[in-house]
Design an enzyme around this catalytic site. Structure first.
Site, PDB file in Angstrom:
ATOM      1  N   CYS A 173       0.848  -1.195   0.000  1.00 37.45           N
ATOM      2  CA  CYS A 173       0.000   0.000   0.000  1.00 37.45           C
ATOM      3  C   CYS A 173       0.886   1.249   0.000  1.00 37.45           C
ATOM      4  O   CYS A 173       1.646   1.455  -0.927  1.00 37.45           O
ATOM      5  CB  CYS A 173      -0.991  -0.040   1.161  1.00 37.45           C
ATOM      6  SG  CYS A 173      -2.350   1.169   0.962  1.00 37.45           S
ATOM      7  N   HIS A 198      -3.778  -4.865  -0.399  1.00 38.83           N
ATOM      8  CA  HIS A 198      -3.449  -5.342   0.942  1.00 38.83           C
ATOM      9  C   HIS A 198      -3.505  -6.871   0.953  1.00 38.83           C
ATOM     10  O   HIS A 198      -4.566  -7.454   1.185  1.00 38.83           O
ATOM     11  CB  HIS A 198      -4.451  -4.794   1.965  1.00 38.83           C
ATOM     12  CG  HIS A 198      -4.242  -3.355   2.312  1.00 38.83           C
ATOM     13  ND1 HIS A 198      -3.346  -2.957   3.273  1.00 38.83           N
ATOM     14  CD2 HIS A 198      -4.823  -2.229   1.828  1.00 38.83           C
ATOM     15  CE1 HIS A 198      -3.374  -1.641   3.374  1.00 38.83           C
ATOM     16  NE2 HIS A 198      -4.251  -1.181   2.505  1.00 38.83           N
ATOM     17  N   GLU A 231      -2.501  -8.828   3.194  1.00 38.18           N
ATOM     18  CA  GLU A 231      -2.833  -9.293   4.546  1.00 38.18           C
ATOM     19  C   GLU A 231      -4.333  -9.256   4.809  1.00 38.18           C
ATOM     20  O   GLU A 231      -4.795  -9.818   5.805  1.00 38.18           O
ATOM     21  CB  GLU A 231      -2.069  -8.459   5.591  1.00 38.18           C
ATOM     22  CG  GLU A 231      -2.631  -7.088   5.898  1.00 38.18           C
ATOM     23  CD  GLU A 231      -2.321  -6.006   4.869  1.00 38.18           C
ATOM     24  OE1 GLU A 231      -2.573  -4.822   5.162  1.00 38.18           O
ATOM     25  OE2 GLU A 231      -1.826  -6.335   3.769  1.00 38.18           O
TER      26      GLU A 231
END
Length: 205
Positions: free
Chosen positions: A80, A187, A189
């Site tokens: 990001c 993202h 994650e």
């Protein structure tokens, strides 16, 4: 050892939880000496470009990071705003970026094809990997989706450094790779099993 750079910007725990699920050892690093022994580096980031750059500069870890990445050639992935920090600079601020992959971060609102879309670009979107991209070399299919949350995008100076694109009104550079240096605007994650696969590929490069 995977070191997640904790300079006060980004959800470090989400990465630690993901690697724990994968059975991969990882730790956070909050000081230069804690980066010692790193074999992979993750540079997360959220929010404003200048704020993230200032926090990294103030953390004292930047010289050690540059030693590891630029001299020892330890693989790194920016996530990001962490990806945007790899550029030379951003239209969002005035501070110089790391300059590890030449490019400029630009606002969607400055682009004719995306200027009238709602901001930020938020939610699930597809990636279009380029042939030969190492981050997508295993276990990916055309249905893979990733979570995005951003109003600015990385505009790579050399499009040979673009590993994948996505669309938000316009096609934009969503993943960049130059040798051992990588950046992803999404993202991983927060992107369930697709994000896990991407980070696992990074670890196994």
């Amino acid at each position: 050892m995977i070191c997640i750079v904790d300079y006060g910007v980004g959800n470090i725990q989400a990465f630690l939880n993901l690697f724990k699920r994968l059975g991969i050892e990882a730790r956070r690093a909050v000081a230069p000496e804690e980066l010692k022994g790193a074999t992979r580096l993750i540079l997360p980031g959220v929010g404003h470009f200048d704020h993230a750059m200032q926090r990294l500069n103030d953390s004292g870890m930047r010289p050690k990071l540059e030693e590891l990445v630029l001299q020892a050639r330890v693989p790194v992935i920016g996530v990001c705003v962490g990806m945007q920090m790899l550029a030379n600079g951003s239209d969002e601020g005035v501070l110089p970026g790391l300059g590890w992959i030449p490019g400029r971060v630009r606002a969607f609102s400055s682009q004719p094809l995306s200027a009238n879309l709602s901001m930020p670009h938020m939610g699930w979107n597809h990636l279009q990997p380029k042939a030969g991209s190492l981050l997508f070399s295993r276990d990916f299919d055309e249905g893979a989706e990733f979570y995005f949350l951003h109003s600015y995008f990385f505009d790579a100076q050399d499009k040979q450094d673009v590993a994948a694109t996505a669309r938000y009104g316009m096609e934009f550079d969503a993943v960049v790779s130059q040798g051992h240096i990588h950046g992803v605007q999404c993202h991983p994650e927060k992107s369930h099993h697709w994000g896990e696969k991407l980070l696992k590929n990074f670890v196994e490069l």
